[in-house]
Enzyme design. Structure first.
Site, PDB file in Angstrom:
ATOM      1  N   HIS A 103       0.825  -1.219   0.000  1.00  0.00           N
ATOM      2  CA  HIS A 103       0.000   0.000   0.000  1.00  0.00           C
ATOM      3  C   HIS A 103       0.859   1.269   0.000  1.00  0.00           C
ATOM      4  O   HIS A 103       0.342   2.356  -0.239  1.00  0.00           O
ATOM      5  CB  HIS A 103      -0.909  -0.005   1.233  1.00  0.00           C
ATOM      6  CG  HIS A 103      -2.329   0.354   0.932  1.00  0.00           C
ATOM      7  ND1 HIS A 103      -2.846   0.486  -0.345  1.00  0.00           N
ATOM      8  CD2 HIS A 103      -3.384   0.628   1.763  1.00  0.00           C
ATOM      9  CE1 HIS A 103      -4.125   0.808  -0.286  1.00  0.00           C
ATOM     10  NE2 HIS A 103      -4.474   0.905   0.974  1.00  0.00           N
TER      11      HIS A 103
ATOM     12  N   ASP B 123      -0.746   2.348  -5.550  1.00  0.00           N
ATOM     13  CA  ASP B 123      -0.774   0.912  -5.798  1.00  0.00           C
ATOM     14  C   ASP B 123      -2.062   0.548  -6.541  1.00  0.00           C
ATOM     15  O   ASP B 123      -3.080   1.212  -6.404  1.00  0.00           O
ATOM     16  CB  ASP B 123      -0.692   0.146  -4.469  1.00  0.00           C
ATOM     17  CG  ASP B 123      -1.818   0.534  -3.513  1.00  0.00           C
ATOM     18  OD1 ASP B 123      -1.867   1.717  -3.117  1.00  0.00           O
ATOM     19  OD2 ASP B 123      -2.646  -0.327  -3.168  1.00  0.00           O
TER      20      ASP B 123
ATOM     21  N   ASN C 132      -6.191   6.591   3.502  1.00  0.00           N
ATOM     22  CA  ASN C 132      -7.612   6.865   3.269  1.00  0.00           C
ATOM     23  C   ASN C 132      -8.038   8.274   3.677  1.00  0.00           C
ATOM     24  O   ASN C 132      -9.197   8.652   3.488  1.00  0.00           O
ATOM     25  CB  ASN C 132      -8.489   5.826   3.981  1.00  0.00           C
ATOM     26  CG  ASN C 132      -8.285   5.825   5.483  1.00  0.00           C
ATOM     27  OD1 ASN C 132      -7.305   6.355   5.990  1.00  0.00           O
ATOM     28  ND2 ASN C 132      -9.212   5.223   6.205  1.00  0.00           N
TER      29      ASN C 132
ATOM     30  N   ASN D 273      -9.243   3.483  -1.560  1.00  0.00           N
ATOM     31  CA  ASN D 273      -9.683   4.432  -0.537  1.00  0.00           C
ATOM     32  C   ASN D 273      -8.944   5.763  -0.591  1.00  0.00           C
ATOM     33  O   ASN D 273      -9.529   6.817  -0.323  1.00  0.00           O
ATOM     34  CB  ASN D 273      -9.517   3.812   0.858  1.00  0.00           C
ATOM     35  CG  ASN D 273     -10.505   2.694   1.117  1.00  0.00           C
ATOM     36  OD1 ASN D 273     -11.603   2.690   0.559  1.00  0.00           O
ATOM     37  ND2 ASN D 273     -10.120   1.740   1.937  1.00  0.00           N
TER      38      ASN D 273
END
Length: 200
Positions: free
Chosen positions: A24, A97, A72, A118
């Site tokens: 991530h 990603d 997020n 997100n």
């Protein structure tokens, strides 16, 4: 399509550096690699809630930005720094990603939905627009779809890292083409022609 990139943002979970090297965090890790290639360093700037650097490609100054936040909720810091430097949303490139691509595949994209990412969702909400450039770095998907959270917060395998690093080198060349020529299609053609070459 004429493309003026004035800021590049790397997405990741960057609180306390706990997630460095995870899938991530590939967006923010990409910017670290880019800064080293240009021999520049990031500086933490509190008012932007993130890390800032800049590079020059020919005569063009490009701001590099890594939000100091969870992925997020990264939209607000990006909005703040863009507003400060008066950078229009369409002049920002977001690096992140991408679950839908296998490791070793990197592609440009302009506009469109978040695809369930997100970080992109939050950026779109803060800017009230989805018209921005993205560089999507493939990380693949886990076999068990219920374990996506664990998957993105874990490190790639050794072979996945090799594929990703190989692709990143090609994407940096494509990035230079994009900035030097302002020709989005030319950059796409270069980058996408290099995809999969690691596997041959």
């Amino acid at each position: 399509m004429n493309t003026y990139i004035k800021m590049i943002v790397g997405l990741g979970n960057n609180i306390d550096n706990k997630f460095i090297g995870t899938r991530h965090n590939i967006g923010s890790d990409y910017l670290i690699k880019l800064s080293k290639k240009f021999n520049v360093r990031f500086k933490k700037i509190k008012k932007f809630d993130g890390y800032v650097s800049k590079i020059y490609i020919l005569k063009y100054k490009i701001i590099l930005f890594v939000p100091n936040s969870f992925i997020n909720i990264s939209g607000q810091p990006i909005f703040i720094i863009a507003n400060f430097y008066k950078i229009h949303f369409k002049n920002i490139l977001i690096i992140h990603d991408e679950l839908d691509f296998p490791p070793g595949i990197i592609k440009f994209k302009y506009g469109g939905s978040s695809g369930g990412h997100n970080g992109l969702n939050n950026i779109i909400e803060n800017f009230n627009s989805n018209f921005f450039y993205r560089l999507r770095i493939g990380i693949g998907r886990p076999h068990n779809k219920l374990k996506i959270n664990d998957f993105v917060l874990s490190n790639p395998t050794k072979i996945e890292k090799k594929k990703i690093n190989f692709a990143i080198k090609n994407s940096i060349n494509a990035l230079k083409i994009l900035i030097n020529t302002k020709n989005y299609n030319k950059a796409i053609n270069y980058l996408h022609s290099k995809n999969n070459r690691f596997n041959k």
